[in-house]
Design a protein around this motif. Structure first.
Motif, PDB file in Angstrom:
ATOM      1  N   LEU A   2     -17.801  38.706 167.762  1.00 55.91           N
ATOM      2  CA  LEU A   2     -16.506  39.405 167.908  1.00 55.91           C
ATOM      3  C   LEU A   2     -16.614  40.486 169.206  1.00 55.91           C
ATOM      4  N   ILE A   3     -17.594  40.600 169.708  1.00 48.86           N
ATOM      5  CA  ILE A   3     -17.698  41.750 170.799  1.00 48.86           C
ATOM      6  C   ILE A   3     -16.855  41.614 171.756  1.00 48.86           C
ATOM      7  N   PRO A   4     -16.726  40.536 172.418  1.00 50.43           N
ATOM      8  CA  PRO A   4     -15.576  40.102 173.541  1.00 50.43           C
ATOM      9  C   PRO A   4     -14.323  40.605 173.199  1.00 50.43           C
ATOM     10  N   GLY A   5     -13.901  40.196 171.888  1.00 48.41           N
ATOM     11  CA  GLY A   5     -12.577  40.268 171.490  1.00 48.41           C
ATOM     12  C   GLY A   5     -12.212  41.714 170.998  1.00 48.41           C
ATOM     13  N   ALA A   6     -13.517  42.380 170.645  1.00 52.59           N
ATOM     14  CA  ALA A   6     -13.118  43.682 170.199  1.00 52.59           C
ATOM     15  C   ALA A   6     -12.925  44.581 171.645  1.00 52.59           C
ATOM     16  N   ILE A   7     -13.754  44.283 172.688  1.00 52.66           N
ATOM     17  CA  ILE A   7     -13.449  44.897 174.133  1.00 52.66           C
ATOM     18  C   ILE A   7     -12.022  44.652 174.547  1.00 52.66           C
ATOM     19  N   ASN A   8     -11.556  43.347 174.487  1.00 52.60           N
ATOM     20  CA  ASN A   8     -10.359  43.030 174.942  1.00 52.60           C
ATOM     21  C   ASN A   8      -9.211  43.969 173.794  1.00 52.60           C
ATOM     22  N   GLU A   9      -9.478  43.830 172.766  1.00 53.79           N
ATOM     23  CA  GLU A   9      -8.560  44.485 171.821  1.00 53.79           C
ATOM     24  C   GLU A   9      -8.450  46.085 172.032  1.00 53.79           C
ATOM     25  N   ALA A  10      -9.590  46.458 172.356  1.00 58.15           N
ATOM     26  CA  ALA A  10      -9.402  48.211 172.811  1.00 58.15           C
ATOM     27  C   ALA A  10      -8.814  48.414 174.035  1.00 58.15           C
ATOM     28  N   LEU A  11      -9.059  47.427 175.090  1.00 57.88           N
ATOM     29  CA  LEU A  11      -8.431  47.425 176.465  1.00 57.88           C
ATOM     30  C   LEU A  11      -6.905  47.331 176.146  1.00 57.88           C
ATOM     31  N   HIS A  50     -11.469  53.144 162.423  1.00 55.29           N
ATOM     32  CA  HIS A  50     -11.294  51.800 161.730  1.00 55.29           C
ATOM     33  C   HIS A  50     -12.684  51.316 161.442  1.00 55.29           C
ATOM     34  N   PRO A  51     -13.276  51.976 160.301  1.00 56.05           N
ATOM     35  CA  PRO A  51     -14.748  51.524 160.149  1.00 56.05           C
ATOM     36  C   PRO A  51     -14.933  49.925 159.730  1.00 56.05           C
ATOM     37  N   GLU A  52     -13.687  49.444 158.971  1.00 57.90           N
ATOM     38  CA  GLU A  52     -13.804  48.084 158.491  1.00 57.90           C
ATOM     39  C   GLU A  52     -13.816  47.201 159.772  1.00 57.90           C
ATOM     40  N   GLN A  53     -13.232  47.375 160.939  1.00 58.86           N
ATOM     41  CA  GLN A  53     -13.260  46.607 162.099  1.00 58.86           C
ATOM     42  C   GLN A  53     -15.041  46.815 162.678  1.00 58.86           C
ATOM     43  N   TRP A  54     -15.507  47.958 162.572  1.00 55.46           N
ATOM     44  CA  TRP A  54     -16.704  48.085 163.024  1.00 55.46           C
ATOM     45  C   TRP A  54     -17.668  47.145 162.162  1.00 55.46           C
ATOM     46  N   ASP A  55     -17.637  47.065 160.834  1.00 59.10           N
ATOM     47  CA  ASP A  55     -18.358  46.203 159.947  1.00 59.10           C
ATOM     48  C   ASP A  55     -18.040  44.747 160.340  1.00 59.10           C
ATOM     49  N   LEU A  56     -17.097  44.257 160.666  1.00 56.20           N
ATOM     50  CA  LEU A  56     -16.792  42.895 161.216  1.00 56.20           C
ATOM     51  C   LEU A  56     -17.409  42.632 162.401  1.00 56.20           C
ATOM     52  N   GLU A  75     -20.954  46.092 180.991  1.00 57.65           N
ATOM     53  CA  GLU A  75     -21.585  47.520 180.739  1.00 57.65           C
ATOM     54  C   GLU A  75     -21.249  47.758 179.092  1.00 57.65           C
ATOM     55  N   MET A  76     -20.186  47.613 178.779  1.00 58.61           N
ATOM     56  CA  MET A  76     -19.558  47.875 177.342  1.00 58.61           C
ATOM     57  C   MET A  76     -20.273  46.780 176.318  1.00 58.61           C
ATOM     58  N   THR A  77     -20.402  45.613 176.851  1.00 59.97           N
ATOM     59  CA  THR A  77     -21.233  44.488 175.859  1.00 59.97           C
ATOM     60  C   THR A  77     -22.699  44.922 175.770  1.00 59.97           C
ATOM     61  N   ALA A  78     -23.307  45.336 176.638  1.00 58.67           N
ATOM     62  CA  ALA A  78     -24.492  45.860 176.627  1.00 58.67           C
ATOM     63  C   ALA A  78     -24.738  46.999 175.580  1.00 58.67           C
ATOM     64  N   LEU A  79     -24.015  47.904 175.779  1.00 56.45           N
ATOM     65  CA  LEU A  79     -24.049  48.740 174.821  1.00 56.45           C
ATOM     66  C   LEU A  79     -23.649  48.355 173.262  1.00 56.45           C
ATOM     67  N   LEU A  80     -22.602  47.648 173.046  1.00 49.12           N
ATOM     68  CA  LEU A  80     -22.201  47.282 171.731  1.00 49.12           C
ATOM     69  C   LEU A  80     -23.190  46.243 171.113  1.00 49.12           C
ATOM     70  N   GLU A  81     -23.861  45.575 172.135  1.00 45.44           N
ATOM     71  CA  GLU A  81     -25.107  44.746 171.450  1.00 45.44           C
ATOM     72  C   GLU A  81     -26.028  45.415 170.787  1.00 45.44           C
ATOM     73  N   ARG A 120     -20.390  44.421 163.408  1.00 54.46           N
ATOM     74  CA  ARG A 120     -21.935  44.328 162.866  1.00 54.46           C
ATOM     75  C   ARG A 120     -22.188  43.145 162.480  1.00 54.46           C
ATOM     76  N   LYS A 121     -21.251  42.740 161.544  1.00 56.31           N
ATOM     77  CA  LYS A 121     -21.684  41.205 160.743  1.00 56.31           C
ATOM     78  C   LYS A 121     -21.504  40.005 161.850  1.00 56.31           C
ATOM     79  N   ASP A 122     -20.850  40.134 162.881  1.00 53.03           N
ATOM     80  CA  ASP A 122     -20.609  38.917 163.724  1.00 53.03           C
ATOM     81  C   ASP A 122     -20.561  39.558 165.177  1.00 53.03           C
ATOM     82  N   ALA A 123     -21.815  39.287 166.032  1.00 49.69           N
ATOM     83  CA  ALA A 123     -21.548  39.808 167.395  1.00 49.69           C
ATOM     84  C   ALA A 123     -20.659  38.985 168.223  1.00 49.69           C
TER      85      ALA A 123
END
Length: 392
Positions: A266-275, A253-259, A353-359, A261-264
């Motif tokens: 969203l990282i916590p929400g992205a981790i929750n959504e993947a989990l 889902h590259p469009e989600q990655w773009d979101l 750990e996941m946040t550090a990598l995504l940042e 990338r443009k707004d850090a």
């Protein structure tokens, strides 16, 4: 124990290879059948709807862990009295010891170290251009930083992945996979229970702190090896699988990655959504201490119930379009880490750990081109064995 007559049945083995490879249609079928469903091939009741799973996790007096949380009697018997297979007051006492270095305030001390290691790792992988999201990326922090924090010396560190996988495999049924894993579990128990284990631990490490707690009389000395094992699961496979799943989902889902990338933010929400969408832990069992009613279905006292976190996290009754990956979804109440008194003690470390990598990844990577993912078949976990990635 025979099922209640009014309980619907689902005649599939939830621990078979076919189900493990594609579990979600089976979870949906279970949810559609009823709030509680009898599994004749596993001799278990299965609960797969969000509200029912969460309610059971929050009611340990009725849905007890003290008789074990596996789907087989042998492991339930041998694991009694561990942190996972205990209830209050023993559980609270044991958890307080292992959770101390995993609390947010304690993790603040190691945050800079983890972020520095994550940056060095990601920059090196991006420079290469292609790598494996499991072995090269997701495994790195748990097998370097975390194993050092736990205090395991080289032999233990080299075996940790194999031991962690086996620990979860035996929590399913005693199928061929579970039986094969027993030898690894026995090896782990022998190593951690050996007389020389304390000498092998780095002074001040998490493992060393467990023995120090025994010196202070806070825990029985014979429980120290058991508590050491509690660091393997939350420190390793669950975090590794969750991290690799993130990369897989962003590649799909590259469009989600773009979101993101443009707004850090969203990282916590992205981790929750993947989990939520790809829960690393499928679920554990509980033993019902008295007659229980779930959604109108009577479950007799003494029955064993499989609480399916991964099904609950895709329940249409809870989530709008539950099979869609949406980093802006409010998914903080997912059950990927469990819930209640047995909620995963390592969840803050996993997030760190996941946040550090995504940042770092959002700085360095515009696009993930993923190859063919290879599933790691495990009775209780769901995750990848391999995921080729090319980044640009």
């Amino acid at each position: 124990m025979s099922p209640a007559t009014e309980c619907p049945a689902y005649d599939f083995d939830l621990y078979s290879d076919d189900v493990l490879r594609d579990p979600y249609p089976h979870y949906r079928a279970l949810r559609d059948l009823g709030a509680a469903v009898w599994l004749p091939r596993n001799a278990l009741y299965a609960v797969g709807r969000f509200e029912d799973v969460r309610a059971a996790l929050r009611n340990p007096a009725l849905f007890a862990s003290a008789q074990g949380v596996a789907a087989n009697d042998h492991v339930n018997e041998m694991s009694r009295g561990t942190t996972l297979a205990s209830d209050a007051p023993l559980h609270d006492r044991l958890r307080a010891i292992i959770a101390a270095p995993l609390l947010p305030r304690a993790l603040e001390e190691i945050g800079p170290q983890i972020r520095s290691e994550a940056r060095q790792l990601v920059e090196g992988l991006v420079a290469r251009g292609k790598f494996d999201a499991v072995s090269d990326l997701a495994q790195h922090l748990p097998l370097t930083i975390v194993s050092k924090l736990v205090g395991l010396e080289d032999h233990g560190r080299g075996s940790m992945l194999r031991w962690a996988s086996a620990t979860f495999n035996v929590l399913g049924t005693m199928n061929a996979r579970g039986c094969t894993a027993m030898s690894d579990v026995q090896e782990m128990r022998g190593y951690l229970g050996g007389s020389a284990i304390r000498e092998r631990l780095r002074p001040g490490s998490w493992g060393d702190r467990i023995f120090a707690a025994a010196d202070r009389g806070e825990v029985e000395p014979e429980r120290c090896p058991v508590l050491m094992r509690d660091y393997l699961g939350p420190s390793l496979d669950t975090t590794i699988f969750a991290t690799a799943n993130l990369i897989l989902l962003f590649g799909q889902h590259p469009e989600q990655w773009d979101l993101v990338r443009k707004d850090a933010a969203l990282i916590p929400g992205a981790i929750n959504e993947a989990l939520r969408l790809e829960s690393p832990i499928r679920g554990f069992t509980r033993c019902v201490t008295a007659d229980a009613t779930i959604g109108g279905t009577l479950i007799p006292a003494g029955s064993r119930v499989l609480l399916l976190y991964a099904s609950a996290n895709r329940d249409e009754r809870k989530w709008h379009e539950p099979e869609r990956f949406d980093v802006r979804r409010r998914a903080s109440d997912h059950l990927g880490f469990g819930n209640g008194t047995h909620m995963c003690a390592g969840l803050h470390l996993a997030r760190l750990e996941m946040t550090a990598l995504l940042e770092v990844l959002i700085e360095k990577v515009q696009h993930f081109e993923i190859g063919e993912p290879v599933l790691a078949l495990n009775n209780v976990l769901r995750g990848l064995k391999s995921l080729p990635v090319r980044v640009s």
